[in-house]
Motif scaffolding. Structure first.
Motif: not given
Length: 227
Positions: A159-163, A166-169
């Motif tokens: 979950g943390g890695e997905d967030d 998404k922020l980098e994108k």
């Protein structure tokens, strides 16, 4: 019942006197209901010797003092109601050994301390069992289980890695839009505002176009001669 001896009870019935020895008969008692009377004082320790007792209801009286520490001796007890008295102190840990206990009510007393855990006590999740005892803590009271309250747990997994991804994108898209706007208006905005620059720019494009049209056929002719 005419009188009580230290070793038993004397019962007069139909003109006959019967003496019952405490050890020989009273331990066979299976049910006691003395609820809603005006009983006062402490719960007699002798009650805990009634090992065959299945039901004990002493609710709605004026009993004081502590719950007997050896109440765990009532190994056959199934129903225990001590509610609406003035009992104080803690709930004896020995009650955890009452494995046949399926109905318990200790509400509206002055009990304090932690509610024991283990065996049957893990099944007593109804808050009404212990309500009305402000000094009690731990489950099943709704204000309790504070000892188990800690920092919020972070869900396991990615979950943390997905967030972060998404922020980098999002940052990349924002940078791309800003760069496009800056480049577009930096070139075409300038051309739109200055006529001389616009003529020079399109004149330069015409030269590049002519050079490409001349260079491509020349390359083709050269390659044909080489072959």
């Amino acid at each position: 019942m005419r009188c009580k001896y230290s070793f038993g009870y004397e019962l007069v019935s139909k003109g006959r006197v019967f003496v019952y020895d405490y050890l020989s008969i009273l331990y066979l008692v299976t049910s006691i209901d003395l609820s809603d009377n005006k009983l006062s004082g402490e719960i007699p320790m002798e009650l805990t010797s009634l090992i065959k007792l299945g039901t004990l209801n002493l609710s709605m009286n004026h009993l004081t003092g502590n719950i007997p520490t050896n109440i765990g001796n009532l190994e056959s007890i199934e129903t225990l109601d001590l509610s609406k008295n003035k009992l104080s102190g803690s709930i004896p840990q020995s009650m955890v050994s009452l494995t046949f206990l399926n109905h318990l009510n200790l509400s509206y007393n002055n009990l304090s301390g932690k509610i024991p855990t283990g065996n049957q006590f893990n099944t007593f999740v109804d808050p009404s069992i212990s309500e009305g005892n402000p000094g009690l803590s731990s489950c099943p009271l709704p204000i309790v289980c504070q000892d188990n309250v800690g920092a919020p747990q972070v869900p396991s997994g990615d979950g943390g890695e997905d967030d972060d991804s998404k922020l980098e994108k999002l940052q990349f898209v924002i940078s791309l839009v800003i760069g496009f706007c800056a480049g577009f208006w930096g070139v075409f905005g300038t051309l739109a505002m200055k006529r001389s620059w616009r003529y020079a720019y399109f004149h330069f494009l015409d030269k590049v176009k002519d050079a490409v049209f001349y260079f491509v056929p020349a390359i083709g002719t050269y390659l044909q001669k080489r072959s």
